[in-house]
Design a protein around this motif. Structure first.
Motif, PDB file in Angstrom:
ATOM      1  N   LEU A 235       0.814  -1.213   0.000  1.00 43.36           N
ATOM      2  CA  LEU A 235       0.000   0.000   0.000  1.00 43.36           C
ATOM      3  C   LEU A 235       0.850   1.267   0.000  1.00 43.36           C
ATOM      4  O   LEU A 235       0.474   2.277  -0.611  1.00 43.36           O
ATOM      5  CB  LEU A 235      -0.929   0.024   1.212  1.00 43.36           C
ATOM      6  CG  LEU A 235      -1.893  -1.151   1.369  1.00 43.36           C
ATOM      7  CD1 LEU A 235      -2.677  -1.016   2.675  1.00 43.36           C
ATOM      8  CD2 LEU A 235      -2.845  -1.223   0.178  1.00 43.36           C
ATOM      9  N   HIS A 236       2.006   1.220   0.692  1.00 45.18           N
ATOM     10  CA  HIS A 236       2.831   2.409   0.869  1.00 45.18           C
ATOM     11  C   HIS A 236       4.269   2.095   0.448  1.00 45.18           C
ATOM     12  O   HIS A 236       4.875   1.154   0.965  1.00 45.18           O
ATOM     13  CB  HIS A 236       2.789   2.880   2.317  1.00 45.18           C
ATOM     14  CG  HIS A 236       1.401   2.933   2.893  1.00 45.18           C
ATOM     15  ND1 HIS A 236       0.486   3.898   2.521  1.00 45.18           N
ATOM     16  CD2 HIS A 236       0.773   2.120   3.786  1.00 45.18           C
ATOM     17  CE1 HIS A 236      -0.644   3.682   3.173  1.00 45.18           C
ATOM     18  NE2 HIS A 236      -0.498   2.612   3.932  1.00 45.18           N
ATOM     19  N   PHE A 237       4.806   2.898  -0.470  1.00 44.42           N
ATOM     20  CA  PHE A 237       6.126   2.636  -1.048  1.00 44.42           C
ATOM     21  C   PHE A 237       6.951   3.910  -1.034  1.00 44.42           C
ATOM     22  O   PHE A 237       6.508   4.952  -1.531  1.00 44.42           O
ATOM     23  CB  PHE A 237       5.957   2.116  -2.487  1.00 44.42           C
ATOM     24  CG  PHE A 237       7.251   1.868  -3.215  1.00 44.42           C
ATOM     25  CD1 PHE A 237       8.204   1.007  -2.697  1.00 44.42           C
ATOM     26  CD2 PHE A 237       7.499   2.473  -4.442  1.00 44.42           C
ATOM     27  CE1 PHE A 237       9.388   0.759  -3.380  1.00 44.42           C
ATOM     28  CE2 PHE A 237       8.678   2.233  -5.140  1.00 44.42           C
ATOM     29  CZ  PHE A 237       9.632   1.367  -4.607  1.00 44.42           C
ATOM     30  N   LYS A 238       8.157   3.816  -0.449  1.00 48.87           N
ATOM     31  CA  LYS A 238       9.070   4.960  -0.418  1.00 48.87           C
ATOM     32  C   LYS A 238      10.454   4.483  -0.831  1.00 48.87           C
ATOM     33  O   LYS A 238      11.041   3.609  -0.205  1.00 48.87           O
ATOM     34  CB  LYS A 238       9.115   5.571   0.985  1.00 48.87           C
ATOM     35  CG  LYS A 238       9.904   6.866   1.065  1.00 48.87           C
ATOM     36  CD  LYS A 238       9.809   7.483   2.453  1.00 48.87           C
ATOM     37  CE  LYS A 238      10.564   8.809   2.527  1.00 48.87           C
ATOM     38  NZ  LYS A 238      10.452   9.427   3.882  1.00 48.87           N
ATOM     39  N   TYR A 239      10.953   5.073  -1.903  1.00 49.42           N
ATOM     40  CA  TYR A 239      12.234   4.651  -2.492  1.00 49.42           C
ATOM     41  C   TYR A 239      13.115   5.878  -2.624  1.00 49.42           C
ATOM     42  O   TYR A 239      12.711   6.890  -3.192  1.00 49.42           O
ATOM     43  CB  TYR A 239      11.965   4.043  -3.868  1.00 49.42           C
ATOM     44  CG  TYR A 239      13.169   3.553  -4.654  1.00 49.42           C
ATOM     45  CD1 TYR A 239      13.291   2.207  -4.988  1.00 49.42           C
ATOM     46  CD2 TYR A 239      14.156   4.413  -5.109  1.00 49.42           C
ATOM     47  CE1 TYR A 239      14.369   1.748  -5.734  1.00 49.42           C
ATOM     48  CE2 TYR A 239      15.236   3.967  -5.850  1.00 49.42           C
ATOM     49  CZ  TYR A 239      15.343   2.639  -6.161  1.00 49.42           C
ATOM     50  OH  TYR A 239      16.414   2.191  -6.896  1.00 49.42           O
ATOM     51  N   SER A 240      14.358   5.781  -2.122  1.00 47.55           N
ATOM     52  CA  SER A 240      15.304   6.885  -2.272  1.00 47.55           C
ATOM     53  C   SER A 240      16.701   6.325  -2.508  1.00 47.55           C
ATOM     54  O   SER A 240      17.047   5.253  -2.021  1.00 47.55           O
ATOM     55  CB  SER A 240      15.288   7.791  -1.033  1.00 47.55           C
ATOM     56  OG  SER A 240      15.658   7.082   0.127  1.00 47.55           O
ATOM     57  N   GLY A 241      17.497   7.079  -3.277  1.00 48.33           N
ATOM     58  CA  GLY A 241      18.857   6.650  -3.566  1.00 48.33           C
ATOM     59  C   GLY A 241      19.078   6.450  -5.048  1.00 48.33           C
ATOM     60  O   GLY A 241      18.392   7.033  -5.890  1.00 48.33           O
ATOM     61  N   TYR A 242      20.060   5.613  -5.379  1.00 48.86           N
ATOM     62  CA  TYR A 242      20.425   5.395  -6.775  1.00 48.86           C
ATOM     63  C   TYR A 242      19.412   4.488  -7.483  1.00 48.86           C
ATOM     64  O   TYR A 242      18.860   3.558  -6.883  1.00 48.86           O
ATOM     65  CB  TYR A 242      21.811   4.765  -6.866  1.00 48.86           C
ATOM     66  CG  TYR A 242      22.933   5.709  -6.504  1.00 48.86           C
ATOM     67  CD1 TYR A 242      23.479   6.570  -7.460  1.00 48.86           C
ATOM     68  CD2 TYR A 242      23.440   5.757  -5.212  1.00 48.86           C
ATOM     69  CE1 TYR A 242      24.502   7.447  -7.126  1.00 48.86           C
ATOM     70  CE2 TYR A 242      24.464   6.627  -4.875  1.00 48.86           C
ATOM     71  CZ  TYR A 242      24.991   7.469  -5.837  1.00 48.86           C
ATOM     72  OH  TYR A 242      25.994   8.346  -5.506  1.00 48.86           O
ATOM     73  N   ALA A 243      19.205   4.759  -8.737  1.00 48.01           N
ATOM     74  CA  ALA A 243      18.342   3.899  -9.557  1.00 48.01           C
ATOM     75  C   ALA A 243      19.105   2.643  -9.948  1.00 48.01           C
ATOM     76  O   ALA A 243      20.313   2.686 -10.184  1.00 48.01           O
ATOM     77  CB  ALA A 243      17.898   4.649 -10.810  1.00 48.01           C
ATOM     78  N   ALA A 244      18.405   1.522  -9.995  1.00 49.54           N
ATOM     79  CA  ALA A 244      19.019   0.273 -10.461  1.00 49.54           C
ATOM     80  C   ALA A 244      19.116   0.295 -11.984  1.00 49.54           C
ATOM     81  O   ALA A 244      18.433   1.069 -12.659  1.00 49.54           O
ATOM     82  CB  ALA A 244      18.185  -0.919 -10.000  1.00 49.54           C
TER      83      ALA A 244
END
Length: 378
Positions: A235-244
């Protein structure tokens, strides 16, 4: 006798559980009534930085280290087999790993621990990481498990028994991707997962797969070869940093909100903008797969570098049919080339929030968008 001292032992012990264990132990000098209350406190928070106090050189004195270890031994001996619901152990000065093993085993052996929080850093002459006991993954009562920097969680297939675990935090710890998949598949009740700067062994292919997971927060401080998400209940997604470099599988069909914050250094940004720089453009050519997998999200937040990366794959932008609210944050040295394609692919957008740096100028034509907010950010 004061009113507090008139309270039942159970209530006083509960109150003491909100203090660090050192603070709770100090209450024993108040009166006879308080001397043995620590034995019944259902939560222990042991932190050697609190015990040793940040005085210059104090943490390096052997007698001080010994005093801390003796204190922990006495507290655990005093409690005996009394029920323990939470055990938090954070130590960066202890070099007796057998003793640390005993403390963790003591807490787990009581059969009631639901919250385990560990940060253990050992001296470099002993080893690079503290080897976490397999017993931490064989506990019928654990609901929350938090493992921080300094700990190696090498797993043994078939020895994971955490039927009630709902929250798992892995913070700056080395993890083998294959063992990580085994771990997730053995957690039938997992709902919240935080992966903060995990050191993925091999830095190759990582898969986050869980049918029960509802909240995922992930921070990457380097580039992975591939990153997959198979989380149909998320339901809840938080992504930070370098892209794969690639996102082979992204299954998030029930997303409510997502925040994506890619990171670009100034040198990477400069290279990305160079004409005919096919190599760097190809580096981000598969990012569209991540957005395609999140296309059912209702609320989406994108940060400055994410827009730059999206400009490399605008032609593959998915249609966000469920998107009602979009928040964009940018600053003057980041481009907005992806915005036209993004907005045109949000047919049911109702609220657009744009957060910009002071000095930027934004022109917006939003015929179908019901609400438009612009915030200036210093």
């Amino acid at each position: 006798m004061d009113r507090v001292s008139n309270l039942p032992d159970e209530v006083l012990s509960h109150i003491l559980s909100f203090l660090t264990t050192k603070e709770a132990a100090l209450t024993s000098i108040l009166a006879k009534r308080w001397r043995n209350l620590l034995a019944f406190v259902p939560s222990l928070t042991i932190d050697d930085s609190v015990f040793l106090h940040p005085e210059e050189g104090k943490q390096d004195r052997e007698e001080v280290k010994q005093s801390f270890m003796d204190f922990v031994d006495r507290v655990l001996a005093l409690q005996g087999n009394s029920p323990l619901k939470k055990f938090s152990l954070k130590c960066v000065t202890v070099d007796d790993t057998d003793r640390v093993d005993g403390w963790v085993s003591n807490a787990l052996a009581r059969g009631a621990v639901s919250d385990l929080d560990l940060k253990i850093i050992i001296p470099s002459d002993i080893g690079e990481f503290y080897k976490l006991s397999p017993k931490c993954f064989e506990c019928n009562t654990l609901v929350s498990l938090k493992i921080h920097r300094g700990i190696d969680i090498s797993l043994v297939a078939g020895r994971i028994l955490l039927p009630l675990l709902k929250t798992l935090v892995l913070d700056s710890v080395p993890v083998c991707p294959n063992e990580f998949e085994i771990l997730l598949h053995a957690l039938p009740s997992l709902e919240e997962l935080l992966l903060d700067c995990v050191m993925w062994k091999g830095m190759e292919d990582v898969t986050v797969s869980s049918s029960s997971l509802k909240t995922l927060t992930m921070t990457l401080d380097y580039t992975l070869k591939s990153l997959s998400f198979d989380a149909p209940s998320l339901l809840h997604f938080k992504y930070s940093g370098y892209a794969a470099l690639d996102y082979p599988v992204v299954n998030m069909g029930n997303l409510v909100d997502a925040q994506i914050d890619f990171f670009l250094s100034d040198s990477q940004l400069k290279q990305l903008r160079e004409p005919d720089n096919d190599e760097d453009a190809h580096r981000y050519s598969k990012v569209w797969k991540l957005f395609h997998g999140t296309r059912y999200v209702g609320n989406l937040s994108l940060l400055p570098d994410t827009l730059e990366v999206l400009s490399m794959c605008s032609e593959s932008m998915p249609v966000f049919n469920n998107l009602k609210s979009l928040t964009i944050r940018s600053d003057e040295d980041r481009g907005w080339q992806a915005m036209p394609a993004l907005l045109s692919n949000c047919p049911h957008l109702e609220t657009l929030v744009i957060k910009i740096s002071v000095g930027m100028f934004v022109t917006a034509s939003l015929g179908r968008t019901k609400d438009f907010h612009s915030n200036f950010v210093r």
